[in-house]
Design a protein around this motif. Structure first.
Motif, short mmCIF file in Angstrom:
data_model
loop_
_atom_site.label_atom_id
_atom_site.label_comp_id
_atom_site.label_asym_id
_atom_site.label_seq_id
_atom_site.Cartn_x
_atom_site.Cartn_y
_atom_site.Cartn_z
N ASP A 157 0.83 -1.51 0.08
CA ASP A 157 0.56 0.01 -0.29
C ASP A 157 0.91 1.36 0.03
O ASP A 157 1.57 1.85 1.03
CB ASP A 157 -1.21 -0.27 0.93
N ARG A 158 0.74 2.01 -0.84
CA ARG A 158 1.26 3.64 -1.06
C ARG A 158 0.16 4.19 -1.48
O ARG A 158 0.91 5.49 -1.49
CB ARG A 158 2.51 3.40 -2.85
N THR A 159 -0.62 4.34 -1.13
CA THR A 159 -1.63 5.09 -0.51
C THR A 159 -1.12 6.76 0.56
O THR A 159 -1.14 5.81 1.44
CB THR A 159 -3.49 5.09 0.00
N PRO A 160 -1.08 8.11 -0.12
CA PRO A 160 -0.91 8.91 0.93
C PRO A 160 -1.37 8.87 2.64
O PRO A 160 -2.44 8.30 2.24
CB PRO A 160 -0.77 10.36 -0.11
N ARG B 216 4.87 7.18 1.93
CA ARG B 216 3.12 7.17 1.41
C ARG B 216 2.98 8.48 2.05
O ARG B 216 2.28 9.01 3.35
CB ARG B 216 2.56 6.25 2.74
#
Length: 163
Positions: A10-13, A95
């Motif tokens: 997961d690289r969602t900010p 992130r």
């Protein structure tokens, strides 16, 4: 540590309102030293962090939704500051937490009246260098053989940023 370290997919900010900064306490040192040992092949020790606290350095803990996520150690000088350590758990990297920590320490140093911020980074740590470049750090000098390495020593890049 293993319950926290689940992978890096997961690289969602992460929204800023999910982050919290607090002073690192003695109760945090076991976790910080364990995280440091997980992140780096040549980590700071529990004693290194305790000595930084005892010396009066600004030691910060970053939490995401209440869980420890990163930390930073800042040494304030007369006119400038030195960022001695800044780290984010690997599964949370990419992130925005490194930038959140950087903003926090830069603002803390600037508010304390410091005009420049210095740090050293391994020549091989291109991910950290990208963060520092994004934050306006420039090469101040190269420090030959500054860091221990698997074979011999590794150069450090000493970077500088005006506050």
């Amino acid at each position: 540590m293993s319950a926290v370290l689940q992978g890096r997919a997961d690289r969602t900010p992460i929204p800023a309102d999910e982050l919290n900064f607090s002073s690192m306490t003695a109760d945090d040192l076991d976790w910080v030293a364990e995280a440091e040992a997980f992140i780096y092949p040549f980590p700071w020790s529990h004693r290194d962090f305790a000595n930084s606290q005892a010396a009066g350095h600004s030691c910060w803990l970053l939490r995401h939704r209440g869980a420890r996520a990163g930390y930073a150690v800042l040494m304030l000088g007369v006119d400038d500051a030195n960022l001695l350590n800044i780290s984010v758990l690997p599964e949370l990297q990419g992130r925005g937490l490194g930038s959140a920590l950087m903003y926090h320490v830069c603002e803390f140093a600037r508010t304390a009246g410091k005009t420049q911020l210095f740090l050293e980074v391994r020549e091989s740590n291109v991910a950290a260098q990208a963060l520092y470049e994004k934050w306006g750090f420039v090469l101040n000098r190269r420090r030959k053989g500054y860091y221990p390495a698997t074979e011999g020593r590794e150069d450090a890049l000493e970077l500088r940023r005006d506050l």
